[in-house]
Design a protein around this motif. Sequence first.
Motif, PDB file in Angstrom:
ATOM      1  N   ILE A 108       1.190  -6.211   5.619  1.00  0.00           N
ATOM      2  CA  ILE A 108       1.147  -4.997   4.785  1.00  0.00           C
ATOM      3  C   ILE A 108       2.530  -4.360   4.714  1.00  0.00           C
ATOM      4  CG2 ILE A 108       0.224  -2.652   4.585  1.00  0.00           C
ATOM      5  CD1 ILE A 108      -2.316  -3.680   5.940  1.00  0.00           C
ATOM      6  N   ILE A 109       2.936  -4.056   3.494  1.00  0.00           N
ATOM      7  CA  ILE A 109       4.138  -3.244   3.268  1.00  0.00           C
ATOM      8  C   ILE A 109       3.624  -1.852   2.905  1.00  0.00           C
ATOM      9  CG2 ILE A 109       6.160  -2.852   1.811  1.00  0.00           C
ATOM     10  CD1 ILE A 109       6.467  -5.387   3.476  1.00  0.00           C
ATOM     11  N   MET A 110       3.901  -0.892   3.761  1.00  0.00           N
ATOM     12  CA  MET A 110       3.451   0.480   3.527  1.00  0.00           C
ATOM     13  C   MET A 110       4.601   1.270   2.921  1.00  0.00           C
ATOM     14  SD  MET A 110       0.957   2.572   3.657  1.00  0.00           S
ATOM     15  CE  MET A 110      -0.220   1.750   4.718  1.00  0.00           C
ATOM     16  N   ILE A 111       4.387   1.726   1.697  1.00  0.00           N
ATOM     17  CA  ILE A 111       5.398   2.538   1.013  1.00  0.00           C
ATOM     18  C   ILE A 111       5.255   3.975   1.513  1.00  0.00           C
ATOM     19  CG2 ILE A 111       6.278   3.342  -1.214  1.00  0.00           C
ATOM     20  CD1 ILE A 111       6.543   0.277  -0.791  1.00  0.00           C
ATOM     21  N   LEU A 112       6.333   4.480   2.104  1.00  0.00           N
ATOM     22  CA  LEU A 112       6.330   5.834   2.660  1.00  0.00           C
ATOM     23  C   LEU A 112       6.757   6.868   1.638  1.00  0.00           C
ATOM     24  CD1 LEU A 112       8.151   5.038   6.036  1.00  0.00           C
ATOM     25  CD2 LEU A 112       5.695   4.956   5.551  1.00  0.00           C
ATOM     26  N   ALA A 113       7.663   6.465   0.751  1.00  0.00           N
ATOM     27  CA  ALA A 113       8.193   7.424  -0.226  1.00  0.00           C
ATOM     28  C   ALA A 113       8.798   6.694  -1.416  1.00  0.00           C
ATOM     29  CB  ALA A 113       9.262   8.305   0.426  1.00  0.00           C
ATOM     30  N   ILE A 114       8.682   7.333  -2.565  1.00  0.00           N
ATOM     31  CA  ILE A 114       9.389   6.940  -3.785  1.00  0.00           C
ATOM     32  C   ILE A 114      10.205   8.181  -4.119  1.00  0.00           C
ATOM     33  CG2 ILE A 114       9.135   6.205  -6.191  1.00  0.00           C
ATOM     34  CD1 ILE A 114       6.328   5.104  -5.335  1.00  0.00           C
ATOM     35  N   PHE A 115      11.437   8.180  -3.661  1.00  0.00           N
ATOM     36  CA  PHE A 115      12.213   9.407  -3.524  1.00  0.00           C
ATOM     37  C   PHE A 115      13.403   9.439  -4.474  1.00  0.00           C
ATOM     38  CE2 PHE A 115      14.935  12.394  -1.210  1.00  0.00           C
ATOM     39  CZ  PHE A 115      14.011  13.373  -0.889  1.00  0.00           C
ATOM     40  N   HIS A 116      13.462  10.462  -5.306  1.00  0.00           N
ATOM     41  CA  HIS A 116      14.577  10.631  -6.241  1.00  0.00           C
ATOM     42  C   HIS A 116      15.848  10.944  -5.453  1.00  0.00           C
ATOM     43  CE1 HIS A 116      17.047  11.972  -9.555  1.00  0.00           C
ATOM     44  NE2 HIS A 116      16.120  11.545 -10.393  1.00  0.00           N
ATOM     45  N   LYS A 146       0.864  -1.184   0.000  1.00  0.00           N
ATOM     46  CA  LYS A 146       0.000   0.000   0.000  1.00  0.00           C
ATOM     47  C   LYS A 146       0.896   1.229   0.000  1.00  0.00           C
ATOM     48  CE  LYS A 146      -4.010  -1.943   2.294  1.00  0.00           C
ATOM     49  NZ  LYS A 146      -5.065  -1.677   3.260  1.00  0.00           N
ATOM     50  N   LEU A 147       0.405   2.300  -0.600  1.00  0.00           N
ATOM     51  CA  LEU A 147       1.174   3.544  -0.655  1.00  0.00           C
ATOM     52  C   LEU A 147       0.506   4.620   0.185  1.00  0.00           C
ATOM     53  CD1 LEU A 147       1.939   2.026  -3.405  1.00  0.00           C
ATOM     54  CD2 LEU A 147       2.570   4.275  -4.198  1.00  0.00           C
ATOM     55  N   LEU A 148       1.314   5.301   0.976  1.00  0.00           N
ATOM     56  CA  LEU A 148       0.809   6.494   1.657  1.00  0.00           C
ATOM     57  C   LEU A 148       0.503   7.546   0.587  1.00  0.00           C
ATOM     58  CD1 LEU A 148       3.180   7.081   4.727  1.00  0.00           C
ATOM     59  CD2 LEU A 148       0.818   6.271   4.737  1.00  0.00           C
ATOM     60  N   PRO A 149      -0.391   8.479   0.878  1.00  0.00           N
ATOM     61  CA  PRO A 149      -0.701   9.531  -0.105  1.00  0.00           C
ATOM     62  C   PRO A 149       0.539  10.276  -0.614  1.00  0.00           C
ATOM     63  CG  PRO A 149      -2.293   9.594   1.670  1.00  0.00           C
ATOM     64  CD  PRO A 149      -1.240   8.575   2.066  1.00  0.00           C
ATOM     65  N   GLU A 150       1.512  10.513   0.276  1.00  0.00           N
ATOM     66  CA  GLU A 150       2.737  11.200  -0.138  1.00  0.00           C
ATOM     67  C   GLU A 150       3.515  10.358  -1.149  1.00  0.00           C
ATOM     68  OE1 GLU A 150       1.805  10.650   2.989  1.00  0.00           O
ATOM     69  OE2 GLU A 150       1.896  12.521   4.104  1.00  0.00           O
ATOM     70  N   ALA A 151       3.534   9.046  -0.936  1.00  0.00           N
ATOM     71  CA  ALA A 151       4.221   8.148  -1.868  1.00  0.00           C
ATOM     72  C   ALA A 151       3.473   8.085  -3.200  1.00  0.00           C
ATOM     73  CB  ALA A 151       4.360   6.759  -1.257  1.00  0.00           C
ATOM     74  N   GLU A 152       2.153   8.123  -3.141  1.00  0.00           N
ATOM     75  CA  GLU A 152       1.365   8.175  -4.385  1.00  0.00           C
ATOM     76  C   GLU A 152       1.718   9.435  -5.165  1.00  0.00           C
ATOM     77  OE1 GLU A 152      -2.861   7.677  -4.158  1.00  0.00           O
ATOM     78  OE2 GLU A 152      -2.676   5.842  -2.986  1.00  0.00           O
ATOM     79  N   ASN A 153       1.836  10.560  -4.463  1.00  0.00           N
ATOM     80  CA  ASN A 153       2.221  11.813  -5.120  1.00  0.00           C
ATOM     81  C   ASN A 153       3.603  11.684  -5.760  1.00  0.00           C
ATOM     82  OD1 ASN A 153      -0.165  13.037  -4.355  1.00  0.00           O
ATOM     83  ND2 ASN A 153       0.728  14.056  -2.575  1.00  0.00           N
ATOM     84  N   ASP A 154       4.539  11.059  -5.032  1.00  0.00           N
ATOM     85  CA  ASP A 154       5.874  10.821  -5.589  1.00  0.00           C
ATOM     86  C   ASP A 154       5.767  10.034  -6.890  1.00  0.00           C
ATOM     87  OD1 ASP A 154       7.015  11.977  -3.300  1.00  0.00           O
ATOM     88  OD2 ASP A 154       7.446  10.040  -2.362  1.00  0.00           O
ATOM     89  N   LEU A 155       4.949   8.992  -6.856  1.00  0.00           N
ATOM     90  CA  LEU A 155       4.789   8.118  -8.016  1.00  0.00           C
ATOM     91  C   LEU A 155       4.231   8.893  -9.209  1.00  0.00           C
ATOM     92  CD1 LEU A 155       4.775   5.399  -9.462  1.00  0.00           C
ATOM     93  CD2 LEU A 155       2.587   4.911  -8.344  1.00  0.00           C
ATOM     94  N   TYR A 156       3.174   9.664  -8.976  1.00  0.00           N
ATOM     95  CA  TYR A 156       2.564  10.415 -10.075  1.00  0.00           C
ATOM     96  C   TYR A 156       3.519  11.458 -10.641  1.00  0.00           C
ATOM     97  CZ  TYR A 156      -1.787   8.117  -8.807  1.00  0.00           C
ATOM     98  OH  TYR A 156      -2.739   7.171  -8.541  1.00  0.00           O
ATOM     99  N   GLU A 157       4.304  12.089  -9.780  1.00  0.00           N
ATOM    100  CA  GLU A 157       5.298  13.058 -10.262  1.00  0.00           C
ATOM    101  C   GLU A 157       6.320  12.379 -11.163  1.00  0.00           C
ATOM    102  OE1 GLU A 157       7.252  15.315  -7.182  1.00  0.00           O
ATOM    103  OE2 GLU A 157       5.340  15.965  -6.335  1.00  0.00           O
ATOM    104  N   ALA A 158       6.814  11.220 -10.741  1.00  0.00           N
ATOM    105  CA  ALA A 158       7.806  10.490 -11.537  1.00  0.00           C
ATOM    106  C   ALA A 158       7.201  10.046 -12.868  1.00  0.00           C
ATOM    107  CB  ALA A 158       8.325   9.287 -10.752  1.00  0.00           C
ATOM    108  N   LEU A 159       5.978   9.506 -12.819  1.00  0.00           N
ATOM    109  CA  LEU A 159       5.339   9.051 -14.051  1.00  0.00           C
ATOM    110  C   LEU A 159       5.108  10.200 -15.019  1.00  0.00           C
ATOM    111  CD1 LEU A 159       2.736   6.496 -12.643  1.00  0.00           C
ATOM    112  CD2 LEU A 159       4.914   6.010 -13.792  1.00  0.00           C
ATOM    113  N   ASP A 160       4.660  11.341 -14.511  1.00  0.00           N
ATOM    114  CA  ASP A 160       4.457  12.518 -15.368  1.00  0.00           C
ATOM    115  C   ASP A 160       5.774  12.971 -15.993  1.00  0.00           C
ATOM    116  OD1 ASP A 160       1.751  12.551 -14.870  1.00  0.00           O
ATOM    117  OD2 ASP A 160       1.839  14.171 -13.394  1.00  0.00           O
TER     118      ASP A 160
END
Length: 104
Positions: free
Chosen positions: A84-92, A12-26
């Motif tokens: 559950i593995i909680m993703i906190l960040a997808i960080f560049h 599962k992704l925290l909302p902040e990690a989801e934001n990280d993901l969408y930024e990277a994908l964009d």
Amino acid sequence: MGKNKTTTMIIKLLPEAENDLYEALDYYKEIDISLKNNFINDLDNTFDKILKFPNLYPFETKTSQKILMNKFPYIILYEKYNEIIMILAIFHTKRDPKDLYTRI
């Protein structure tokens, strides 16, 4: 005899990690759609590694662990809670680490 109970871990992704993901994908989509798809594949592979070996990777804090993606300069920061593995960040990795530490 008792049956072996297999627990299936989920990500599962925290909302902040989801934001990280969408930024990277964009970002990668703007460069090239195939780059975006490569990023998704690398992220999926990284998530698979976490699911298979959640205790393998080094701790970044007392409760969170990190793994580097293979082909992209990103750190995946996560915590394990039972199944559950909680993703906190997808960080560049070029970003200021202070940005990450204010979130964890």
